[in-house]
Scaffold this motif. Structure first.
Motif: not given
Length: 800
Positions: A368-395
Motif C-alpha cells: 500500500p505505501r509503495t502504491a501511494i508513492e508511485v500514484a502520487t508521483r504520476l498525479v504530480l507529473d501529469i496533473a500537478g498539485g500539492t501533496p500532503g503527508p502520507v497517513t497510515e493506520a496499521v495493526l
C-alpha cells in the motif's frame, strides 16, 4: 491477467523473442491463453492532421480532406469515415505503405484523386474498433511515425493464472518469474517517497481487526483532473484490457496493473472525514460507482467517511465521493484486506471487479505505501498539485509476516529425481525475489510477503522444478510392490445395484444436484433446503433434498414426448442444511450441508413391454415393491413395510420402508394433487430409500441343514380390515419361536362368508428342529401359541 509485452520488457530485460517469451511463460506455469500482436506493420504510417474536410461532389458519404502530413505540404485524401473533420489528428498511411494485404497507391475515387489513406484502429491492427478513424490527441506531433508515437509494435498477452499465483496479477510480479526463467534480473523500480508540500490530511481509523490491518491515504490539493491521460499510459491500459476513463481513475488502474495493489481515488471535497474501515451494518445502503444501489450487512467491509459508508472495501467505490474532471483535491487510498474478508462478497451482489479478484487471492500487505508513492508521483507529473503527508493506520499484530522455510538439498534431489547444482538453486530462488541463506543441509529461504503460496518445503521444491524446467526431470516408473485392495464382503457393490435395476427394465438417469426451489415447495420437500448464493440459473437455485423431484421431472419430459411406458432410476446425493447456531447468519461461515447417498426409482405405464402373451395392465405399488425387494435380496436381507403417508404420496397407497426395524425411505403412488401440479396424465409409482442400508450384508456363514423333516400347518384367520399382514406376521414369528423356519401368506380373502369390515389371511407355518423330529404335541403347542397370540394382539379368530 492481461498486459502489454513492451510493459513487461520494461521491468525485465530479456533477449527472448515474443514466441519464446510466450512459450517460457506457459512452461513455468503461467499459461498464455491469448497473444495478440499489435501494430506489426506500420512503416509509412504517420501522425497527420486534417486541415479541411469538404463534401465529395459525386458521393454523399465521402469527404475530400486536405491533410497535413508534417512534411510542409498537404495531401488530398478521399475519406468515408463518419468522424473525419477539420482539426482531427489521425493516422495517415502514405503511398507505398502496406496495410494488411493492401498496398496504398494513388487512386481516383468517384473522379477525385486520393494520395493515401486515413486509417481506423482496426485497419492498423492496434484495436478492434472500426467505427471511424483512430482519433489521436490534439497535441500529437504531426509527421511523427505512428509506431514511435504509440510505442509499437507490441503484443497483448493474456495469462490463465491459477488461484494460488496472486502475485502474478501484476506486471512486476510476472517479471520475477520471467527473470528467473530467462536468467536475467528484474529492473530496479523507482518508488522513492514523495515529500509532503502541504499539511492537508485525513485521519484514518481501523475498526475491522484482522480483516483490514493496514490503510494508507494521501491528500493531493490543486490537481488538474481535466488533463488528458498520457498516450503511453492510455495505451498500456488498453492493451491490458482496461478502457481509459479519466486521469485520476486511470492512474489508480495503472498502479494496480503494474504493482498488483488495488487503489481508489476519492474527491476530497466530498469527504467530511475521518476515513475508516469497519464491518457493514444490517441494512446499510450505498450507491456504487456503476450506479447500482446495494445494501450491506455485517458480512461486508465498508470504507466510511465520518461513519457513513462510502465504498465497499475491496470491491468497488461509491458514487457519492467519486472523482470527476472537476475534482480539485483528491484523496488517494491503498489498503490491505484479508482474503477471507473479501472472498465471495462481490458474487453475492453479482459483481466481479479487478480489485475484488486480487484481494480474494491475496495482495502483498507491504504494497500500500509503495502504491501511494508511485500514484502520487504520476498525479504530480501529469496533473500537478500539492501533496500532503502520507497517513497510515496499521495493526501490526494482524499483518501477515514473511515465512522462513527450510529447503533440504537431499529432499530436493529425492523429490525431483535429479541433482541440481547449489548455485543454480540459489540463482532461481533469488531471481524469484526470495531471501536465501545457505547452510550445511541446504538453504534457509525467506518468502516475500507477496508470495502467499509459499508455506512448506514442497512449495520451494515446486518453484525450483518449474523454473529449472519440468522437461529436465527424468521420467521413471515407481518401484515397489503394488498393494491390491480386496473388495469387502460386508457391502453389496453399488454397481451390482445398478445392474439389478437395469435387469428389471429401468434406465439410469443423472440429474443436477440443484433444483428449482419452487419445485421443492410443490413436493413439500423444502425443509432443510440449502439455497445457492450464486446459482447458474433460477431453475437451479437450491440443493436437492430428495431425488424424486428431479427424477419425476425427467419422467414427465419423456411422457410428454409420446413415451407411454417410462421406468427410471437414479443413485445420487441429497443435501440437508445444518443449523448454524444462534447469532451466526454469515453465509460464508455456515456449516456444510449433510450429504446422504440414496437410490430412487419411478415408473408409469404398462407393467410389461408390449406383447401378446398376457393381458396388459398398469404398473402398480406391488410391482415397484418387488423391484425394491430384489435390490435388498442381493444382501440376503428382507425389508419390512408399514402404512405411512409421505407428503408426496397417495393416501392409502404408500408405505414406509424399514430394514431391521429402522426406517430407510418410502414407497408409494404419487398424490393426485402432485400429479396434476406436475402435468402428469397417468399414475406414477415411486420409491426413494437410503443406499447404505441396502448395501449392508452379513458375511456368509455355512451351517448344516437339518436331517429331520419339516412340518407344515396351514391356518386361516379373520382379522379387521385395518390390520396389516406385516403386523400379523410379526406376531406369528414372535409366538412360534425358534421352531418356525418360514411363514408364507398364500391367500387374502374378503367377501362372501367373511363379514363386512373384515378379511381373511391364509398362511402356511413351516416348523422344524435341527436335532430331532417334531412331535404332534410340539406342533400343536406351537399352533396354539400362535392362535392365542393373534387373538390377543389383533382379535383374530380362526376362519370356519
Amino acid at each position: 491477467m492481461k498486459f502489454s509485452e513492451n510493459w513487461l520488457r520494461q521491468h525485465v530485460a530479456t533477449d527472448a523473442t515474443r514466441d519464446e517469451l510466450a512459450a517460457t511463460l506457459t512452461a513455468i506455469g503461467l499459461e498464455v491463453e491469448e497473444l495478440t500482436p499489435l501494430g506489426a506493420q506500420l512503416d509509412g504510417v504517420v501522425v497527420a492532421r486534417i486541415v479541411s474536410a469538404d463534401k465529395h461532389p459525386q458521393a454523399d458519404r465521402l469527404q475530400v480532406c486536405q491533410v497535413d502530413a508534417g512534411n510542409g505540404t498537404t495531401v488530398q485524401i478521399v475519406c468515408g469515415a463518419p468522424n473525419a473533420r477539420a482539426g482531427l489528428v489521425a493516422p495517415l498511411a502514405t503511398i507505398g505503405t502496406r496495410i494488411g494485404d493492401i498496398t496504398i497507391k494513388a487512386a481516383k475515387l468517384r473522379g477525385v484523386e486520393s494520395s493515401g489513406m486515413l486509417c481506423s484502429a482496426r485497419e492498423l491492427g492496434v484495436d478492434a474498433d472500426a467505427s471511424g478513424l483512430l482519433e489521436l490527441p490534439g497535441d500529437a506531433p504531426v509527421g511523427t511515425p505512428l509506431a514511435d508515437y504509440l510505442g509499437l509494435p507490441d503484443a497483448s498477452i493474456e495469462l490463465k493464472l491459477t488461484p494460488n499465483r496472486a502475485d502474478c496479477f501484476s506486471v512486476r510480479g510476472i517479471a520475477f518469474d520471467v527473470a528467473a526463467a530467462c536468467g536475467s534480473e528484474v529492473a530496479a523500480f523507482d518508488a522513492a517517497p514523495v515529500p509532503a508540500q502541504g499539511d492537508a490530511a485525513l485521519a484514518v481509523q481501523l475498526d475491522a481487526g484482522a480483516d483490514a490491518p493496514r490503510y494508507v491515504g494521501r491528500v493531493i490539493e490543486g490537481v488538474d483532473a481535466s488533463r488528458a491521460t498520457p498516450v503511453w499510459m492510455a495505451e498500456r491500459l488498453r492493451r491490458s484490457g482496461i478502457r481509459p476513463v479519466s486521469l485520476l481513475v486511470d492512474v489508480t488502474q495503472y498502479v494496480m496493473l503494474e504493482l498488483g495493489q488495488p487503489m481508489h481515488a476519492f474527491d476530497r471535497d466530498l469527504l467530511r472525514g475521518p476515513v475508516g474501515v469497519r464491518r457493514g451494518r444490517q441494512g446499510e445502503a450505498l450507491t456504487l460507482l456503476d450506479g447500482r444501489d446495494v445494501v450491506a450487512d455485517p458480512g461486508f467491509l465498508v470504507i466510511t467517511d465520518a461513519d457513513r459508508a462510502v465504498a465497499l472495501a475491496g470491491v468497488m467505490g461509491g458514487a457519492d465521493t467519486r472523482v470527476t474532471e472537476a475534482t480539485k483535491n483528491v484523496f488517494l487510498e491503498a489498503a490491505h484486506f484479508a482474503p477471507s474478508a473479501i472472498i465471495g462478497r462481490g458474487r453475492r451482489l453479482g459483481l466481479h471487479t479487478d480489485a475484488g479478484h486480487r484481494f480474494e487471492r491475496g495482495v502483498d500487505p507491504e504494497l500500500p505505501r509503495t502504491a501511494i508513492e508511485v500514484a502520487t508521483r504520476l498525479v504530480l507529473d501529469i496533473a500537478g498539485g500539492t501533496p500532503g503527508p502520507v497517513t497510515e493506520a496499521v495493526l501490526p499484530e494482524h499483518l501477515p509476516q514473511p515465512r522462513t522455510i527450510a529447503l533440504r538439498r537431499a529432499r530436493l534431489a529425492r523429490v525431483l529425481g535429479l541433482d541440481i547444482a547449489d548455485a543454480e538453486v540459489e540463482r532461481i530462488l533469488r531471481a524469484l525475489g526470495l531471501g536465501v541463506e545457505a547452510n550445511a543441509d541446504g538453504w534457509t529461504v525467506t518468502a516475500p510477503t507477496r508470495r502467499f503460496d509459499l508455506a512448506i518445503e514442497e512449495d520451494l521444491v515446486e518453484e525450483v522444478a518449474r523454473i529449472h524446467g519440468y522437461d529436465t526431470i527424468p521420467t521413471t516408473l515407481p518401484g515397489g510392490a503394488t498393494r491390491l485392495a480386496a473388495p469387502t464382503e460386508t457391502r453389496v457393490p453399488e454397481q451390482d445395484l445398478r445392474r439389478q435395476l437395469a435387469a428389471r427394465d429401468y434406465l439410469e438417469a443423472i440429474n443436477y444436484a440443484f433444483v428449482d426451489a419452487r419445485l421443492l415447495e410443490t413436493w413439500q420437500a423444502q425443509a432443510g433446503a440449502v439455497p445457492l448464493a450464486n446459482p447458474l440459473s433460477a431453475e437451479l437455485g437450491a440443493m436437492r433434498t430428495q431425488l424424486l423431484p428431479g427424477l419425476v421431472a425427467a419422467l414427465a419430459r419423456n411422457a410428454a414426448r409420446q413415451q407411454s411406458r417410462v421406468r427410471l432410476f437414479e443413485i445420487g446425493k441429497v443435501f440437508e442444511g445444518r443449523d448454524p447456531g444462534p447469532g451466526n447468519q454469515d453465509p460464508e461461515q455456515r456449516p456444510a450441508p449433510v450429504e446422504t447417498l440414496r437410490v430412487a426409482a419411478v415408473a408409469c405405464g404398462d407393467a410389461s413391454s408390449e406383447q401378446w402373451g398376457e393381458p396388459a395392465r398398469r404398473v402398480d405399488f406391488h410391482d415397484l415393491k418387488g423391484d425394491l425387494d430384489s435390490l435388498v435380496a442381493l444382501s440376503g436381507a428382507k425389508l419390512d413395510y408399514r402404512p405411512a403417508q409421505p407428503a408426496w404420496a397417495h393416501p392409502g397407497r404408500a408405505a414406509e420402508v424399514l430394514r431391521d426395524g429402522v426406517a430407510i425411505g418410502a414407497i408409494g403412488e404419487l398424490h393426485p394433487r402432485l400429479q396434476q401440479a406436475l402435468g402428469l396424465d397417468h399414475a406414477v409409482v415411486a420409491f426413494e430409500v437410503d443406499l447404505a442400508p441396502l448395501r449392508e450384508r452379513a458375511v456368509p456363514r455355512a451351517r448344516t441343514l437339518s436331517k429331520f423333516p419339516s412340518v407344515r400347518r396351514d391356518l386361516a384367520f379373520v382379522v379387521a380390515e385395518d390390520v396389516s399382514w406385516q403386523a400379523v406376521a410379526d406376531t406369528v414369528r414372535a409366538a412360534a419361536g425358534a421352531v418356525l423356519r418360514d411363514l408364507q401368506l398364500f391367500d387374502r380373502y374378503a367377501g362372501k362368508g367373511v363379514e363386512s369390515g373384515f378379511k381373511s389371511f391364509a398362511m402356511g407355518l413351516i416348523l422344524q428342529e435341527d436335532s430331532r423330529t417334531l412331535t404332534d404335541r410340539e406342533v400343536d403347542a406351537a399352533v396354539a401359541s400362535v392362535t392365542a397370540a393373534l387373538e390377543s394382539a389383533h382379535r383374530a379368530r380362526i376362519r370356519g
